[in-house]
Enzyme design. Structure first.
Site, PDB file in Angstrom:
ATOM      1  N   SER A  24       0.874  -1.179   0.000  1.00 54.78           N
ATOM      2  CA  SER A  24       0.000   0.000   0.000  1.00 54.78           C
ATOM      3  C   SER A  24       0.905   1.221   0.000  1.00 54.78           C
ATOM      4  CB  SER A  24      -0.887   0.011   1.253  1.00 54.78           C
ATOM      5  OG  SER A  24      -1.477   1.286   1.456  1.00 54.78           O
ATOM      6  N   TYR A  40      -1.942  -1.590  10.277  1.00 51.26           N
ATOM      7  CA  TYR A  40      -1.921  -1.810   8.830  1.00 51.26           C
ATOM      8  C   TYR A  40      -0.636  -1.257   8.230  1.00 51.26           C
ATOM      9  CZ  TYR A  40      -3.580  -1.488   3.956  1.00 51.26           C
ATOM     10  OH  TYR A  40      -3.728  -1.596   2.589  1.00 51.26           O
TER      11      TYR A  40
END
Length: 264
Positions: free
Chosen positions: A140, A153
């Protein structure tokens, strides 16, 4: 590129980018193994693929780390080998640090980091033996910096970069490529299934995701990056794609921008 003789294993293939990758690779004629922990959705994707007889569905729970070595052997048995492994399964997060239980952090790390490591290690010996292969992982843009509400995350995605950068340095002499793909905003259900601090589903669509790339467009760019043999690529059309560059040029400016940013 000729995909007719290529075998591709895609995890997280029951929705979003993973589903779009499966459908596009199937159209190109590749033999596929598609995996997720949602067997009904996985079968729906398989049925949607052209030449579905070349597509094998394999249940995979990234939280069940002990089961993954056997799953790797099962994947290899489907078509005899794996030429391209795409580690795409994952879970996101929406919670502040003080509100996030340690059990939630562990779940995120098990799925978003250790699960991918285990899947990769289950296939790597076969690639080393055949002296060829390509391993990709969906990180990401927040794998390049920390962002509010995403402490676990972001940490898991940062860990992916450390592991797969190291792997690339170790296996390049064996003709094995490693690519890290960093999407910015893609219109998927990842925020719906993100975990809150107590581990329950967040259940909302994040504003920036609603305005993001379609999974189909993200998959096209993902595939192009793999075809070009890129080591790392950021995929997205929003301002977030510039975030790693701004952070590198002026960390202080980036920090101020991040404090003012609306995040959800």
């Amino acid at each position: 590129m000729n995909y007719e003789d290529m075998v591709i294993w895609i995890t997280g293939a029951s929705s979003g980018i993973g589903e779009a990758l499966a459908l596009q690779y199937a159209k190109k004629g590749a033999s596929l193994i598609i995996s997720s922990n949602e067997p009904e959705q996985l079968e729906r994707v398989r049925e949607s693929c052209p030449a579905k007889e070349k597509v094998a569905a394999l249940f995979l729970d990234l939280l069940d780390l002990d089961s993954i070595p056997a799953k790797g052997q099962e994947a290899l048995s489907k078509h005899g080998r794996v030429d391209l492994l795409i580690n795409n399964g994952g879970i996101s997060q929406r919670s502040l640090v003080p509100e996030t239980a340690m059990a939630t952090y562990k779940k995120i790390m098990d799925i978003d980091f250790f699960g991918h490591v285990a899947v990769t290690k289950s296939i790597l010996p076969s690639m080393l033996e055949q002296k060829a292969g390509h391993i990709a992982v969906t990180s990401s843009v927040t794998g390049k910096f920390g962002a509010p509400l995403r402490s676990g995350y972001s940490a898991a995605k940062h860990a992916l970069h450390g592991f797969f950068d190291t792997l690339r340095a170790e296996v390049w002499k064996e003709n094995i490529k490693v690519t890290i793909v960093c999407p910015t905003s893609v219109k998927t259900n990842i925020s719906f299934h993100a975990v809150a601090g107590d581990g329950k589903e967040y259940g909302k669509m994040s504003d920036h995701l609603a305005k993001g790339l379609t999974p189909e467009e993200a998959a096209r760019r993902y595939i192009r990056a793999l075809e070009q043999g890129k080591e790392e690529v950021v995929i997205g059309d929003d301002a977030l794609k510039y975030a790693p560059l701004i952070r590198r040029i002026s960390p202080a400016l980036f920090s101020r921008m991040l404090r003012k940013a609306k995040v959800n």
